[in-house]
Every structure is written in structure tokens, then in C-alpha cells.
Design a protein around this motif. Structure first.
Motif, short mmCIF file in Angstrom:
data_model
loop_
_atom_site.label_atom_id
_atom_site.label_comp_id
_atom_site.label_asym_id
_atom_site.label_seq_id
_atom_site.Cartn_x
_atom_site.Cartn_y
_atom_site.Cartn_z
N GLY A 70 0.78 -1.23 0.00
CA GLY A 70 0.00 0.00 0.00
C GLY A 70 0.81 1.28 0.00
O GLY A 70 0.26 2.36 0.12
N GLN A 71 2.14 1.16 -0.14
CA GLN A 71 3.00 2.34 -0.17
C GLN A 71 3.01 2.96 -1.57
O GLN A 71 3.08 2.24 -2.56
CB GLN A 71 4.42 1.98 0.24
CG GLN A 71 4.53 1.49 1.67
CD GLN A 71 4.06 2.54 2.66
OE1 GLN A 71 4.49 3.68 2.63
NE2 GLN A 71 3.14 2.14 3.55
N ALA A 96 -13.66 11.79 -16.83
CA ALA A 96 -12.54 11.16 -16.13
C ALA A 96 -12.84 9.70 -15.83
O ALA A 96 -13.97 9.34 -15.56
CB ALA A 96 -12.23 11.90 -14.84
N ALA A 97 -11.79 8.90 -15.91
CA ALA A 97 -11.88 7.49 -15.52
C ALA A 97 -10.76 7.25 -14.51
O ALA A 97 -9.72 7.93 -14.55
CB ALA A 97 -11.72 6.58 -16.73
N THR A 98 -10.97 6.29 -13.62
CA THR A 98 -9.98 5.99 -12.59
C THR A 98 -9.42 4.60 -12.80
O THR A 98 -10.15 3.66 -13.09
CB THR A 98 -10.61 6.09 -11.18
OG1 THR A 98 -11.12 7.40 -11.01
CG2 THR A 98 -9.59 5.80 -10.10
N CYS A 99 -8.10 4.48 -12.64
CA CYS A 99 -7.44 3.18 -12.77
C CYS A 99 -6.25 3.15 -11.80
O CYS A 99 -5.28 3.89 -11.99
CB CYS A 99 -6.97 2.98 -14.21
SG CYS A 99 -6.15 1.41 -14.48
N ASP A 100 -6.38 2.34 -10.76
CA ASP A 100 -5.30 2.21 -9.78
C ASP A 100 -4.49 0.95 -10.07
O ASP A 100 -5.04 -0.04 -10.56
CB ASP A 100 -5.87 2.13 -8.37
CG ASP A 100 -6.58 3.41 -7.96
OD1 ASP A 100 -6.17 4.50 -8.40
OD2 ASP A 100 -7.55 3.32 -7.18
N PHE A 101 -3.20 1.01 -9.76
CA PHE A 101 -2.32 -0.13 -9.98
C PHE A 101 -1.62 -0.51 -8.69
O PHE A 101 -1.26 0.35 -7.88
CB PHE A 101 -1.23 0.22 -11.00
CG PHE A 101 -1.74 0.38 -12.40
CD1 PHE A 101 -1.93 -0.73 -13.21
CD2 PHE A 101 -2.02 1.63 -12.92
CE1 PHE A 101 -2.40 -0.59 -14.51
CE2 PHE A 101 -2.48 1.78 -14.21
CZ PHE A 101 -2.67 0.67 -15.01
N VAL A 102 -1.43 -1.83 -8.50
CA VAL A 102 -0.61 -2.37 -7.41
C VAL A 102 0.49 -3.18 -8.08
O VAL A 102 0.21 -4.16 -8.78
CB VAL A 102 -1.45 -3.25 -6.45
CG1 VAL A 102 -0.55 -3.85 -5.39
CG2 VAL A 102 -2.58 -2.46 -5.84
N LEU A 103 1.73 -2.75 -7.89
CA LEU A 103 2.86 -3.43 -8.55
C LEU A 103 3.57 -4.34 -7.58
O LEU A 103 4.02 -3.91 -6.50
CB LEU A 103 3.83 -2.40 -9.11
CG LEU A 103 3.26 -1.43 -10.16
CD1 LEU A 103 4.37 -0.54 -10.71
CD2 LEU A 103 2.59 -2.17 -11.29
N ASP A 104 3.69 -5.60 -7.97
CA ASP A 104 4.37 -6.61 -7.17
C ASP A 104 5.81 -6.75 -7.65
O ASP A 104 6.13 -6.40 -8.79
CB ASP A 104 3.63 -7.95 -7.32
CG ASP A 104 3.93 -8.93 -6.21
OD1 ASP A 104 4.79 -8.62 -5.35
OD2 ASP A 104 3.32 -9.99 -6.19
N GLU A 105 6.67 -7.26 -6.80
CA GLU A 105 8.06 -7.49 -7.19
C GLU A 105 8.12 -8.56 -8.27
O GLU A 105 7.32 -9.48 -8.29
CB GLU A 105 8.89 -7.90 -5.98
CG GLU A 105 9.02 -6.80 -4.96
CD GLU A 105 9.89 -7.21 -3.78
OE1 GLU A 105 10.68 -8.16 -3.92
OE2 GLU A 105 9.77 -6.56 -2.73
N SER A 106 9.11 -8.41 -9.18
CA SER A 106 9.23 -9.42 -10.24
C SER A 106 10.11 -10.55 -9.83
O SER A 106 10.72 -10.57 -8.83
CB SER A 106 9.76 -8.82 -11.53
OG SER A 106 10.62 -7.77 -11.38
#
Length: 87
Positions: free
Chosen positions: A20-21, A77-87
Motif C-alpha cells: 500500500g505504499q 474522467a476514468a480511474t485506474c489504480d495499480f498495485v505493482l508486485d516485485e518481479s
């Protein structure tokens, strides 16, 4: 503005890690219309002048898995949030 549709909108959102950071300096783009931006220090981003319709939005950061989302732009406007995991 020349070349920009009157129905152009924005796609905005947040990029965070799995804890969540906020993730600053993440590249976010819409490939089919060649729009690119970078998230700010708080993880937020805004892609401007996006025409109505369905678009694939990509988010990538070195050392993280690339995320892809389909966004349907229908209004201002449209909203799109991303959560990026480690590869």
C-alpha cells in the motif's frame, strides 16, 4: 486545441506496492494513443487528452511486474489504480 477531440478525458489513479505504499516515478501509458506520464511522489498520475472508448493502460517500474488494465473512458474522467508486485 488542434488534434484533440472535444470528448477527450483524463485517466487518473494511484500506483502503490503490495503493502500500500505509494510508488513514485512509475511509468504509466496508453499505448494505442501514445500517451505517457510518470507517477508523482504520492503515487498519483494523470493521463490527459484520452479519447472516449476502451483503452489498455500499462504501469511499469524497474524490478516490478508490469501491470495492464482495461479502462473504459465514457465521461470526463476514468480511474485506474495499480498495485505493482516485485518481479
Amino acid at each position: 486545441m488542434a488534434g484533440v477531440s472535444a470528448s477527450a478525458a483524463v485517466i487518473k489513479g494511484m500506483v502503490t506496492d503490495v503493502e500500500g505504499q505509494p510508488m513514485a516515478f512509475t511509468t504509466v501509458w496508453v499505448e494505442d494513443i501514445n500517451r505517457t506520464t510518470v507517477s508523482g511522489l504520492d503515487g498519483s498520475y494523470t493521463l490527459r487528452d484520452v479519447p472516449a472508448g476502451k483503452h489498455q493502460v500499462f504501469a511499469t517500474y524497474i524490478g516490478r511486474k508490469k501491470e495492464i488494465a482495461t479502462v473504459n473512458v465514457t465521461g470526463e474522467a476514468a480511474t485506474c489504480d495499480f498495485v505493482l508486485d516485485e518481479s
